[in-house]
Design an enzyme around this catalytic site. Structure first.
Site, mmCIF file in Angstrom:
data_model
loop_
_atom_site.group_PDB
_atom_site.id
_atom_site.type_symbol
_atom_site.label_atom_id
_atom_site.label_comp_id
_atom_site.label_asym_id
_atom_site.label_seq_id
_atom_site.Cartn_x
_atom_site.Cartn_y
_atom_site.Cartn_z
ATOM 1 N N THR A 1 -0.556 2.217 3.244
ATOM 2 C CA THR A 1 -0.657 3.563 4.050
ATOM 3 C C THR A 1 -2.024 4.034 3.710
ATOM 4 O O THR A 1 -2.660 5.063 4.408
ATOM 5 C CB THR A 1 0.413 4.648 3.605
ATOM 6 O OG1 THR A 1 0.330 4.704 2.210
ATOM 7 C CG2 THR A 1 1.717 4.124 4.039
ATOM 8 N N ASP A 2 -2.843 3.953 2.531
ATOM 9 C CA ASP A 2 -4.070 4.461 2.173
ATOM 10 C C ASP A 2 -5.003 4.539 3.250
ATOM 11 O O ASP A 2 -5.823 5.555 3.254
ATOM 12 C CB ASP A 2 -4.381 3.926 0.896
ATOM 13 C CG ASP A 2 -3.550 4.511 -0.285
ATOM 14 O OD1 ASP A 2 -2.908 5.664 -0.186
ATOM 15 O OD2 ASP A 2 -3.397 3.893 -1.237
ATOM 16 N N SER B 1 -3.785 -1.591 0.748
ATOM 17 C CA SER B 1 -4.776 -1.138 1.904
ATOM 18 C C SER B 1 -6.323 -0.370 1.318
ATOM 19 O O SER B 1 -7.159 -0.520 1.839
ATOM 20 C CB SER B 1 -4.454 -0.010 2.900
ATOM 21 O OG SER B 1 -3.914 1.030 2.570
ATOM 22 N N THR C 1 2.264 -1.526 0.851
ATOM 23 C CA THR C 1 3.453 -0.993 0.142
ATOM 24 C C THR C 1 4.740 -1.441 0.872
ATOM 25 O O THR C 1 5.915 -2.057 0.012
ATOM 26 C CB THR C 1 3.673 0.641 0.125
ATOM 27 O OG1 THR C 1 2.703 1.002 -0.867
ATOM 28 C CG2 THR C 1 5.026 0.681 -0.585
#
Lengths: 163, 163, 163, 163
Positions: free
Chosen positions: C82-83, C53, C11
């Site tokens: 972030t995932d 991710s 992101t």
């Protein structure tokens, strides 16, 4: 002067959803932008659609026209996706006694670098200064409906005639 | 349409100098704002003064009027400090064949939260849509010269008559 | 201290393409952010991948690990979606003599409101202050690899143990 | 980890007052920046002074030291003007068991282009990663107290020794 803000979607209202890593049309950016700019002119917001303008069809344009015709307000500012903004402008021509200005943005209003805030100012300055008719406000320019197109290659709006 | 941008100073162009921990009127913010907004309308910039508007006197206003009268352009956008913007607007009334719009900002254009970018759009939309005359564009509203004042208490512009 | 910046996507680097009304991973935001912050520490950027991710698999993580192991630099800052940031952090544990800090953002760096700029500062402050090991820098907090997860519901990172 | 944020003034907290066309030290920018960055680490804010750092004298530095010595927290982040940040850092050396990081900004946090947000992240990443001592976090770099000066000409911080 009575002002109606109609929102139909488009890049100007695009937000990013981390949950889905996706990018969708969100709520209208107009209230936040108008508050930051200290707008004191009275206005009413009517959120109509949340579509990319390539998804707008004849039924959608008929619905937009109907709302414009039926509105109590004589001045209408419409936020709209850029891809078919010129098409919708033409579809609104001929409504008696109404000054209608369409605007939008090439970069979402939530971006740090964007034309959205300037364009909303541009449209608001135009809508309260013009005689009845339909206009498109983009690239710092007020275009009359029917004489403007989006140049996709260059990423900007231009006249179709020689003004 | 030919457009002249005249700059006279004011909060809109305030910058911060770390060297002196001071805050002064810098170069005009217009070129950067117009570029970010993708303005394609032709324009010419003439930087005239860099003053807080409380420092502007009758000589300064005479100089501004002279430049407006002598300009080749029929449309003029003036950036100006807010404190005496209404006074300068009145001092420009009566120039034949020119549409003149004054604007400025309550927070510097370099700030993250500012009315400057919106106000420049507002003034640009108005200046190309209005008949000859002198106007002030602030708080999302186009005011005619001679019928507007700054309400210092409230920090906004308002009409002096009932429109 | 020698610093390597590895970019893998996510992101933080999302940009918006008006042409396609789409939202994709663009070039790294690090050079622009570091320039605005006046970073004088020497660094080298290696763009490795441009993936969300959730799309990163074991092969990708093996590739990231290989680059970290082979890098001349002893300090490595990785930008990452972030995932699965916590998963990649664990996959890098055990590289001798290297301080590795992963960071990213919940909102793209190009947004006006974003955690990206703060997070890059956070990660840079941590990577030059910590002893060798693998860490994750998000939500203003430095987490050790293996003891952190993303709380998807709340949209933030939290420890999996009681620190 | 317990974190105290001490504010002493400086460019980072400069705001602009339209009423007086002046530029003064306002309230701390830390709460807004930490909220935007989603900081979950617990912290306490103590606003101590609102001064340009050139105005800080030995009494002020003694007061800052006293607050640091008496604080319940073991980790302290101080926001400070840049002109005498290095002087204050030296004046805090020798407080046992405390990790103290000073930071600030060359451009106010309220500006659209600023190092303030990045620097607060940098300082927060450092303060929770470093062993007890006094440090200065600017220009993307963590400097030990006593080995750093502001280069006024270049507008940046640099080491006084060869690291």
């Amino acid at each position: 002067m009575n002002l109606l803000i109609l929102t139909t979607g488009g890049t100007i209202d695009k937000v990013y959803f981390d949950a889905s890593s996706q990018y969708e049309v969100g709520t209208s950016t107009v209230p936040a932008v108008f508050e930051e700019a200290g707008v004191t002119l009275p206005w009413r917001l009517e959120p109509l659609m949340r579509k990319d303008s390539l998804e707008l069809d004849d039924n959608d344009r008929a619905a937009i026209r109907k709302v414009c015709e039926g509105a109590a307000e004589s001045h209408i500012l419409i936020t709209h996706g850029t891809d078919s903004m010129a098409v919708t402008a033409e579809a609104l021509v001929g409504i008696a006694g109404k000054t209608i200005v369409l605007t939008g943005a090439l970069a979402p209003a939530r971006f740090r670098t964007t034309d959205a805030i300037f364009n909303l100012g541009l449209a608001l300055g135009a809508v309260q200064s013009l005689t009845p008719g339909v206009y498109l406000a983009m690239n710092g320019t007020i275009f009359p409906a029917g004489k403007v197109r989006k140049n996709y290659q260059a990423g900007r709006f231009e006249r179709t005639d020689t003004p």
